[in-house]
Design an enzyme around this catalytic site. Structure first.
Site, PDB file in Angstrom:
ATOM      1  N   ASN A 159      35.481  92.463   5.975  1.00 41.21           N
ATOM      2  CA  ASN A 159      36.509  93.177   6.732  1.00 41.21           C
ATOM      3  C   ASN A 159      37.919  92.653   6.431  1.00 41.21           C
ATOM      4  O   ASN A 159      38.881  93.406   6.499  1.00 41.21           O
ATOM      5  CB  ASN A 159      36.200  93.052   8.230  1.00 41.21           C
ATOM      6  CG  ASN A 159      37.380  93.422   9.085  1.00 41.21           C
ATOM      7  OD1 ASN A 159      37.673  94.591   9.286  1.00 41.21           O
ATOM      8  ND2 ASN A 159      38.113  92.414   9.561  1.00 41.21           N
TER       9      ASN A 159
ATOM     10  N   TYR B 260      47.595  98.997  -2.704  1.00 37.84           N
ATOM     11  CA  TYR B 260      46.546  98.968  -1.669  1.00 37.84           C
ATOM     12  C   TYR B 260      45.430  99.951  -2.033  1.00 37.84           C
ATOM     13  O   TYR B 260      44.235  99.609  -1.985  1.00 37.84           O
ATOM     14  CB  TYR B 260      47.167  99.331  -0.316  1.00 37.84           C
ATOM     15  CG  TYR B 260      46.206  99.312   0.857  1.00 37.84           C
ATOM     16  CD1 TYR B 260      45.823  98.116   1.452  1.00 37.84           C
ATOM     17  CD2 TYR B 260      45.698 100.500   1.381  1.00 37.84           C
ATOM     18  CE1 TYR B 260      44.943  98.104   2.542  1.00 37.84           C
ATOM     19  CE2 TYR B 260      44.832 100.496   2.472  1.00 37.84           C
ATOM     20  CZ  TYR B 260      44.459  99.300   3.044  1.00 37.84           C
ATOM     21  OH  TYR B 260      43.595  99.286   4.121  1.00 37.84           O
TER      22      TYR B 260
ATOM     23  N   THR C   8      45.810  98.541  14.927  1.00 36.95           N
ATOM     24  CA  THR C   8      45.687  97.071  14.857  1.00 36.95           C
ATOM     25  C   THR C   8      47.044  96.474  14.463  1.00 36.95           C
ATOM     26  O   THR C   8      47.995  97.202  14.196  1.00 36.95           O
ATOM     27  CB  THR C   8      44.667  96.644  13.769  1.00 36.95           C
ATOM     28  OG1 THR C   8      45.199  97.023  12.495  1.00 36.95           O
ATOM     29  CG2 THR C   8      43.303  97.289  13.973  1.00 36.95           C
TER      30      THR C   8
HETATM   31  N1  LIG Z   1      44.502  99.002  10.343  1.00 41.10           N
HETATM   32  C1  LIG Z   1      44.263 100.123   9.676  1.00 41.10           C
HETATM   33  O1  LIG Z   1      44.912 101.157   9.876  1.00 41.10           O
HETATM   34  C2  LIG Z   1      43.153 100.166   8.657  1.00 41.10           C
HETATM   35  C3  LIG Z   1      42.720 101.427   8.190  1.00 41.10           C
HETATM   36  C4  LIG Z   1      41.696 101.485   7.251  1.00 41.10           C
HETATM   37  C5  LIG Z   1      41.123 100.331   6.785  1.00 41.10           C
HETATM   38  N2  LIG Z   1      41.565  99.116   7.241  1.00 41.10           N
HETATM   39  C6  LIG Z   1      40.937  97.902   6.714  1.00 41.10           C
HETATM   40  O2  LIG Z   1      40.305  97.250   7.804  1.00 41.10           O
HETATM   41  C7  LIG Z   1      40.258  95.839   7.550  1.00 41.10           C
HETATM   42  C8  LIG Z   1      40.787  95.083   8.767  1.00 41.10           C
HETATM   43  O3  LIG Z   1      42.107  95.526   9.017  1.00 41.10           O
HETATM   44  P1  LIG Z   1      42.912  95.163  10.359  1.00 41.10           P
HETATM   45  O4  LIG Z   1      43.830  96.302  10.587  1.00 41.10           O
HETATM   46  O5  LIG Z   1      41.992  94.704  11.420  1.00 41.10           O
HETATM   47  O6  LIG Z   1      43.791  93.926   9.801  1.00 41.10           O
HETATM   48  P2  LIG Z   1      44.598  92.753  10.579  1.00 41.10           P
HETATM   49  O7  LIG Z   1      44.785  93.091  12.014  1.00 41.10           O
HETATM   50  O8  LIG Z   1      45.808  92.511   9.737  1.00 41.10           O
HETATM   51  O9  LIG Z   1      43.577  91.495  10.443  1.00 41.10           O
HETATM   52  C9  LIG Z   1      43.291  91.025   9.153  1.00 41.10           C
HETATM   53  C10 LIG Z   1      42.202  89.986   9.241  1.00 41.10           C
HETATM   54  O10 LIG Z   1      41.902  89.548   7.880  1.00 41.10           O
HETATM   55  C11 LIG Z   1      42.018  88.141   7.816  1.00 41.10           C
HETATM   56  N3  LIG Z   1      42.475  87.740   6.474  1.00 41.10           N
HETATM   57  C12 LIG Z   1      43.467  88.301   5.749  1.00 41.10           C
HETATM   58  N4  LIG Z   1      43.602  87.646   4.579  1.00 41.10           N
HETATM   59  C13 LIG Z   1      42.665  86.657   4.560  1.00 41.10           C
HETATM   60  C14 LIG Z   1      42.314  85.638   3.639  1.00 41.10           C
HETATM   61  N5  LIG Z   1      42.972  85.487   2.469  1.00 41.10           N
HETATM   62  N6  LIG Z   1      41.312  84.804   3.955  1.00 41.10           N
HETATM   63  C15 LIG Z   1      40.654  84.924   5.139  1.00 41.10           C
HETATM   64  N7  LIG Z   1      40.932  85.869   6.050  1.00 41.10           N
HETATM   65  C16 LIG Z   1      41.946  86.718   5.772  1.00 41.10           C
HETATM   66  C17 LIG Z   1      42.999  87.762   8.912  1.00 41.10           C
HETATM   67  O11 LIG Z   1      42.782  86.404   9.286  1.00 41.10           O
HETATM   68  P3  LIG Z   1      43.958  85.486   9.950  1.00 41.10           P
HETATM   69  O12 LIG Z   1      43.867  85.718  11.439  1.00 41.10           O
HETATM   70  O13 LIG Z   1      43.560  84.100   9.570  1.00 41.10           O
HETATM   71  O14 LIG Z   1      45.247  85.940   9.365  1.00 41.10           O
HETATM   72  C18 LIG Z   1      42.609  88.749  10.016  1.00 41.10           C
HETATM   73  O15 LIG Z   1      41.464  88.268  10.723  1.00 41.10           O
HETATM   74  C19 LIG Z   1      41.061  95.614   6.260  1.00 41.10           C
HETATM   75  O16 LIG Z   1      40.164  95.513   5.160  1.00 41.10           O
HETATM   76  C20 LIG Z   1      41.889  96.888   6.142  1.00 41.10           C
HETATM   77  O17 LIG Z   1      42.245  97.169   4.803  1.00 41.10           O
HETATM   78  C21 LIG Z   1      42.560  99.011   8.182  1.00 41.10           C
END
Ligand SMILES: NC(=O)c1ccc[n+]([C@@H]2O[C@H](COP(=O)([O-])OP(=O)(O)OC[C@H]3O[C@@H](n4cnc5c(N)ncnc54)[C@H](OP(=O)(O)O)[C@@H]3O)[C@@H](O)[C@H]2O)c1
Length: 234
Positions: free
Chosen positions: A86, A150, A183
């Site tokens: 994730n 991305y 998020t």
């Molecule tokens: N938000 C959207 O609109 C959306 C839509 C479609 C898909 N997605 C996908 O859903 C997934 C989660 O997104 P989100 O919106 O929940 O993101 P978020 O709120 O930015 O959270 C990102 C998470 O990834 C961790 N992370 C990032 N880089 C890392 C690294 N190098 N090593 C270890 N952990 C790392 C962060 O940990 P820390 O707390 O340590 O920083 C955090 O727990 C992603 O793959 C994103 O591409 C998101």
């Protein structure tokens, strides 16, 4: 590893990367009742609230792009039923404005780190006939202006999943493609677009997490390969 409870060996084990907040935290809440959880994030501090909220779970803090550290963290995992990739980053910009560093960082976090963690955990996944869930995106199916790097990382992630599914037929590999989710990541994207943040425009993390749980709990005679989710038109 910051372990907060002794493992319950009767329950399947699930490792969720990026479980400190956003979608990963919501997936952790959904999988917690039926799984022994390993929760990933970059630092132990980032995981503290989730470990308090889900006291049976254990922390798995590591920067997923530090491959020596990832190998050390993965070494103790001998059997893994569910791996949810994730963690991800969104460093957006037009092709005209994107630097080499932006391309590298995006491909590294969203694609190469996923490939390496999967490779390291393959013996543990094979031991459990495990399930790999790849949190992809609508951007993994179509690329919009300003989303080049991305989208390239997520198109690559889809190709990775397709190859893994064929190479490891004992595993289930599910690619999940949500539209925009409310998020931290989305708040930053909307701020970058110069718009006001309206949560009603987006999928909730809880809904996407429920879909991940349904995929994981799909009876073994079926293989959920790809799931596409869009916010309902209001
Ligand atoms: N938000 C959207 O609109 C959306 C839509 C479609 C898909 N997605 C996908 O859903 C997934 C989660 O997104 P989100 O919106 O929940 O993101 P978020 O709120 O930015 O959270 C990102 C998470 O990834 C961790 N992370 C990032 N880089 C890392 C690294 N190098 N090593 C270890 N952990 C790392 C962060 O940990 P820390 O707390 O340590 O920083 C955090 O727990 C992603 O793959 C994103 O591409 C998101």
């Amino acid at each position: 590893m910051a372990t907060s409870a002794k493992p319950d060996t009767d329950r399947p084990t699930a490792l969720i990367t990026g479980a400190s907040r956003g979608l990963g935290a919501a997936i952790a809440r959904e999988l917690a009742p039926a799984h022994q959880l390993l929760l990933g994030a970059r630092t132990p501090q980032a995981l503290e609230p989730m470990l308090r909220e889900l006291p049976g779970s254990a922390g798995w803090p590591v920067d997923l792009t530090d491959y020596d550290a990832v190998a050390r963290a993965a070494a103790g995992i001998e059997r893994l039923d569910v791996l949810v990739h994730n963690a991800g980053i969104a460093d957006l910009g037009t092709i005209a404005d994107s630097s080499v560093a932006q391309w590298r960082n995006t491909l590294e976090a969203n694609l190469i780190a996923v490939a390496e963690l999967t490779r390291l955990l393959l013996p543990a996944l094979r031991a459990a006939n495990g399930h790999v869930v790849l949190i992809n995106s609508g951007a993994g199916l179509r690329a919009n202006p300003g989303w080049g790097a991305y989208a390239a990382s997520k198109f690559g992630l889809r190709a990775f999943g397709d190859a893994l599914r064929l190479e490891e037929p004992a595993l289930r590999v599910t690619s999940v493609h949500p539209g925009r989710i409310g998020t931290d990541m989305q708040r930053e994207i909307i701020a970058g677009e110069g718009r006001a943040y309206d949560p009603d425009e987006f999928l909730t993390a809880e809904t996407v997490a429920r879909v991940v749980r349904n995929a994981v709990e799909t009876p073994r005679d079926a293989h959920p390969t790809e799931i596409v989710l869009r916010p309902i038109a209001r």
